[in-house]
Design a protein around this motif. Structure first.
Motif, short mmCIF file in Angstrom:
data_model
loop_
_atom_site.label_atom_id
_atom_site.label_comp_id
_atom_site.label_asym_id
_atom_site.label_seq_id
_atom_site.Cartn_x
_atom_site.Cartn_y
_atom_site.Cartn_z
N ILE A 207 8.92 7.08 33.48
CA ILE A 207 8.78 8.31 32.47
C ILE A 207 7.75 9.04 33.02
CG2 ILE A 207 8.27 8.93 30.18
CD1 ILE A 207 11.08 7.94 30.26
N TYR B 76 4.62 10.62 32.66
CA TYR B 76 3.75 11.04 31.64
C TYR B 76 1.95 11.11 31.79
CZ TYR B 76 1.97 11.57 26.83
OH TYR B 76 1.26 11.82 25.75
N HIS C 190 -1.26 10.75 30.18
CA HIS C 190 -1.72 10.69 28.72
C HIS C 190 -3.07 11.40 28.62
CE1 HIS C 190 -0.10 6.87 27.37
NE2 HIS C 190 0.16 6.54 28.42
N SER D 257 5.62 17.14 20.87
CA SER D 257 6.77 16.07 21.72
C SER D 257 6.65 14.81 21.32
CB SER D 257 6.52 16.52 23.25
OG SER D 257 7.39 15.54 24.06
N THR D 258 5.72 13.80 21.96
CA THR D 258 5.44 12.68 21.78
C THR D 258 4.67 12.52 20.59
OG1 THR D 258 3.32 12.55 23.27
CG2 THR D 258 5.66 11.86 24.24
N ASN E 172 1.29 12.67 20.58
CA ASN E 172 0.09 12.16 20.96
C ASN E 172 -1.12 13.19 20.73
OD1 ASN E 172 0.96 9.79 21.58
ND2 ASN E 172 1.28 10.00 23.59
N LEU F 83 9.61 12.81 19.29
CA LEU F 83 10.25 11.69 20.32
C LEU F 83 9.35 10.41 19.75
CD1 LEU F 83 9.67 13.47 23.59
CD2 LEU F 83 11.75 13.58 22.30
N TYR F 84 10.14 9.31 20.03
CA TYR F 84 9.80 8.12 19.71
C TYR F 84 9.64 7.83 18.43
CZ TYR F 84 9.20 8.44 25.06
OH TYR F 84 9.43 8.68 26.28
N ASN F 85 8.56 7.16 18.03
CA ASN F 85 8.18 6.98 16.42
C ASN F 85 7.20 8.11 15.98
OD1 ASN F 85 6.19 6.06 17.87
ND2 ASN F 85 5.74 4.20 16.79
N CYS F 86 7.15 9.31 16.79
CA CYS F 86 6.04 10.14 16.71
C CYS F 86 5.98 10.47 15.07
CB CYS F 86 6.26 11.17 17.51
SG CYS F 86 6.01 12.80 17.06
N ASP G 119 6.61 8.83 12.35
CA ASP G 119 6.07 7.78 11.56
C ASP G 119 4.52 7.60 11.83
OD1 ASP G 119 8.59 6.99 10.58
OD2 ASP G 119 8.42 5.26 12.06
N ARG G 120 4.19 7.81 13.10
CA ARG G 120 2.84 7.95 13.35
C ARG G 120 2.08 9.09 12.64
NH1 ARG G 120 2.89 8.41 19.22
NH2 ARG G 120 0.81 7.93 19.28
#
Ligand code: R5P
Length: 293
Positions: free
Chosen positions: A192, A194, A196, A219-220, A222, A249-252, A254-255
């Motif tokens: 992937i 990416y 950071h 997106s993510t 972050n 995306l992912y568990n974004c 929830d975060r």
């Protein structure tokens, strides 16, 4: 007199009645059928087709649709795709990397797209008409509608508008907002691609204030999460998060929900967070007086 023919993909059926059939052959090849295709001859044709999720498949579908319409002798082809995938890959950041935004734009233009209408396109920094590669693009901004939604959520109380990334400065500047400056690291990992976030800086005074964090996309998540934490550390009263395009995306989600009680986007990409609709702006486009036609 020519008329405007609207062709709507099944992936736009939440907003408009679909008139195109799209599916698969047993081996996975894409199958598309446009009932009444012959009516496109000599006409201006508008194709409404989302390019996300499943962006690569959606791109192939669009290429097939455009080619068929062009072959019928359409006078002009306008494509409406609210989110342009690959738009973030508009620059080469490491040697040999493909600037795929340019490639995708050229492919769309080459396949017969005379105008591509999209929303808050990542590599553009204002609303309006422009050309990228060979593609004529009309970029529509949803910032006003997203900010209006925040006004409702803050129930008339004042709030600051801050962009977590200066790439989307035009989204916040219309309301007197400011942006943070985000710097990314180099790519890590090989599966992937990416980068950071290295740092996020900016001048803001949000102590005891309400804040709307507004970006072109989540997106993510972050970027939004880091911006949220900065606002909370600086003593913000309440922070809500909005973006034109919610990929989540992912568990974004929830975060994000752990840090903010309101996260929303438009329905450029459909999700449970899509509480602001692009439809009224699209309907403006179909007005025969619109400068597009
Ligand atoms: C700039 O890169 C964009 O405006 C967004 O800030 C970014 O694409 C968001 O990505 P993510 O949610 O993965 O941090």
């Amino acid at each position: 007199m020519s008329e405007i023919i609207k062709l709507v993909s099944p992936n736009f059926s939440d907003l408009f009645e679909p008139s195109i059939e799209a599916g698969k052959f047993p081996d996975g090849d894409t199958h598309v059928r446009i009932p009444g295709l012959a009516a496109c001859k000599g006409q201006e044709v508008v194709i409404l087709h989302r390019l996300y999720p499943n962006q690569n498949e959606a791109l192939v579908e669009l290429l097939l649709i455009m080619d068929a319409v062009r072959y019928q002798g359409a006078k002009k082809i306008t494509v409406v795709s609210p989110y342009l995938p690959y738009a973030r890959q508009d620059k080469q950041t490491v040697d040999g990397e493909i600037a795929s935004a340019h490639v995708i734009c050229n492919i769309l233009a080459g396949a017969g797209c005379n105008r591509f209408v999209t929303f808050d396109c990542h590599f553009l920094n204002e609303e309006g008409d422009t050309v990228h590669g060979n593609l004529n693009i009309t970029n529509i901004s949803m910032s006003k509608q997203l900010i209006d939604q925040a006004r409702k959520l803050f129930e008339g109380q004042p709030f600051e508008v801050i962009g977590p990334d200066d790439g989307a400065a035009y989204l916040v500047e219309t309301s007197g907002g400011s942006t943070l400056k985000k710097v990314r690291k180099n790519y890590e990992g090989d599966k992937i691609a990416y980068r950071h976030i290295d740092s996020m800086e900016g001048k803001f005074d949000v102590k005891d204030k309400n804040v709307l964090l507004l970006d072109d996309m989540i997106s993510t998540g972050n970027t939004m999460i880091q911006a949220l934490e900065k606002m909370m550390d600086a003593g913000a009263k309440k922070v809500i998060c909005a973006a034109t395009h919610g990929l989540f995306l992912y568990n974004c989600l929830d975060r994000l929900r752990k840090r903010s009680e309101n996260i929303y986007s438009t329905d450029s990409i459909l999700s449970p967070q899509s509480s602001v609709s692009i439809k009224p702006r699209l309907e403006d486009l179909f007005n025969p007086q619109s400068k597009l036609f």
